[in-house]
Scaffold this active site. Structure first.
Site, short mmCIF file in Angstrom:
data_model
loop_
_atom_site.label_atom_id
_atom_site.label_comp_id
_atom_site.label_asym_id
_atom_site.label_seq_id
_atom_site.Cartn_x
_atom_site.Cartn_y
_atom_site.Cartn_z
N THR A 30 27.52 91.47 -69.67
CA THR A 30 26.62 90.51 -70.39
C THR A 30 26.52 90.67 -72.06
O THR A 30 26.95 89.81 -73.27
CB THR A 30 24.67 90.78 -69.77
OG1 THR A 30 25.19 92.53 -69.99
CG2 THR A 30 24.88 90.66 -68.82
N ARG A 38 21.35 86.97 -61.83
CA ARG A 38 20.57 87.36 -61.45
C ARG A 38 19.79 87.95 -62.32
O ARG A 38 18.78 88.33 -62.07
CB ARG A 38 20.45 88.09 -60.56
CG ARG A 38 21.49 87.90 -58.74
CD ARG A 38 21.55 88.23 -57.36
NE ARG A 38 21.30 88.31 -57.16
CZ ARG A 38 23.28 87.44 -56.81
NH1 ARG A 38 24.19 87.96 -57.39
NH2 ARG A 38 23.23 87.09 -55.12
N HIS A 121 34.41 91.26 -55.43
CA HIS A 121 34.45 89.93 -54.63
C HIS A 121 35.81 88.64 -55.59
O HIS A 121 35.67 87.47 -55.33
CB HIS A 121 33.19 89.74 -55.86
CG HIS A 121 32.30 89.83 -55.18
ND1 HIS A 121 30.73 89.90 -55.82
CD2 HIS A 121 31.82 90.83 -53.99
CE1 HIS A 121 29.92 90.92 -55.19
NE2 HIS A 121 30.81 90.76 -53.83
N CYS A 129 45.99 76.04 -53.31
CA CYS A 129 45.72 74.87 -52.47
C CYS A 129 45.20 74.76 -51.94
O CYS A 129 46.00 75.41 -50.68
CB CYS A 129 46.58 73.65 -52.72
SG CYS A 129 46.82 72.00 -51.44
N CYS A 132 48.22 72.99 -49.29
CA CYS A 132 49.51 73.41 -49.07
C CYS A 132 50.00 74.75 -48.55
O CYS A 132 50.62 75.08 -48.89
CB CYS A 132 50.14 72.51 -49.39
SG CYS A 132 50.56 72.65 -51.18
N CYS A 156 50.70 67.97 -53.19
CA CYS A 156 50.09 67.09 -52.07
C CYS A 156 48.94 66.70 -52.25
O CYS A 156 48.05 66.65 -51.40
CB CYS A 156 50.31 68.48 -50.43
SG CYS A 156 48.74 69.74 -51.29
N ASN A 219 21.84 101.34 -64.67
CA ASN A 219 21.10 99.90 -64.41
C ASN A 219 20.00 99.87 -66.03
O ASN A 219 19.18 100.36 -65.28
CB ASN A 219 21.44 99.41 -63.06
CG ASN A 219 21.50 97.99 -63.02
OD1 ASN A 219 21.97 97.16 -64.01
ND2 ASN A 219 20.26 97.92 -62.19
ZN ZN Z 1 48.82 71.51 -52.04
#
Ligand code: ZN
Length: 247
Positions: A30, A38, A121, A129, A132, A156, A219
């Site tokens: 931050t 949150r 995460h 993609c 493909c 693609c 925290n």
């Molecule tokens: Zn692709």
């Protein structure tokens, strides 16, 4: 603010640790102007949390994600690591911190120079993609998003998704395994700026505790594991300004 004796205990614990692991959440970023999902002014107050990182919604309408993340993910090149990222990287360099496990997707630990970063995460560093499997760099995609266009695959025409873990997706298996191994090995787990509510990431410190290690939590809001921390601090900035002077 923290009192001096608390900060001295923090320094002492870091110095004495044989294998210190740092676990970070949104709170460490931050200060770099990254919005906390949150927190009080959290991102989720502005956009629909059920949609922006939801996998099935992304398949339906990827433009919702790209439109709403333009100014908090695809502007990351303008964001700089702050004193907390810098201190974590320095503590790794001098051998105190062995790895950083992060819930953040802002790449600021890497930018600050941390070498061993486990992004549980995922991260927007790579985009793929969905048709493909072709990979795209963050820079390639952010250029398109900043023009208010929807990125699609040159080969693609398929939809391109960031390798950020969306709701409805498994956490990246390799990162998860590594995080559990590092947490289990740690004799000191330092939790920074995470409210420890998002599972399974929030359970990593438990691996440390179950293997006889100790935990520090820094925290500004309460966490479910507060009672199990041997040291509980509030203010990241003060603490790391002090660390910078004393280690
Ligand atoms: Zn692709």
């Amino acid at each position: 603010m923290e009192d001096i004796s608390t900060m001295d205990k923090f320094i002492k614990a870091l110095r004495e640790a044989q294998y210190c692991i740092v676990f970070t959440g949104a709170g460490v970023s931050t200060l770099s102007g990254i919005q906390d999902f949150r927190g009080e002014k959290g991102l989720y107050k502005k956009v629909d949390a059920d949609k922006i990182f939801d996998l099935s919604y992304f398949h339906q309408d990827p433009s919702y994600y790209y439109r709403n993340s333009k100014d908090f993910i695809y502007d990351l090149e303008e964001k700089e690591p702050n004193i907390i990222h810098q201190e974590i990287a320095r503590l790794e360099k001098i051998g105190i911190v062995k790895a950083v496990i992060t819930q953040n997707i802002d790449l600021l630990h890497q930018k600050a120079g941390s070498v061993k970063v486990i992004a549980v995460h995922g991260s927007p560093e790579v985009h793929k993609c969905l048709e493909c499997g072709r990979n795209f760099t963050f820079r390639e995609i952010s250029r398109v998003v900043q023009r208010d266009e929807l990125p699609t695959c040159d080969s693609c025409g398929g939809i391109i998704k960031p390798e950020i873990t969306f709701f409805g997706e498994m956490l990246p298996a390799g990162a998860l395994e590594q995080a559990i191994a590092e947490s289990s090995r740690a004799d000191l787990m330092v939790v920074l700026g995470s409210s420890l509510v998002v599972q399974p990431a929030a359970s990593f410190p438990l691996y440390t505790l179950e293997n006889g290690g100790q935990m520090i939590i820094v925290n500004n809001m309460a966490t479910p594991l507060d009672s199990r921390a041997f040291l509980r601090c509030q203010d990241l900035y003060t603490l790391f300004a002090y660390t910078r002077e004393h280690i």
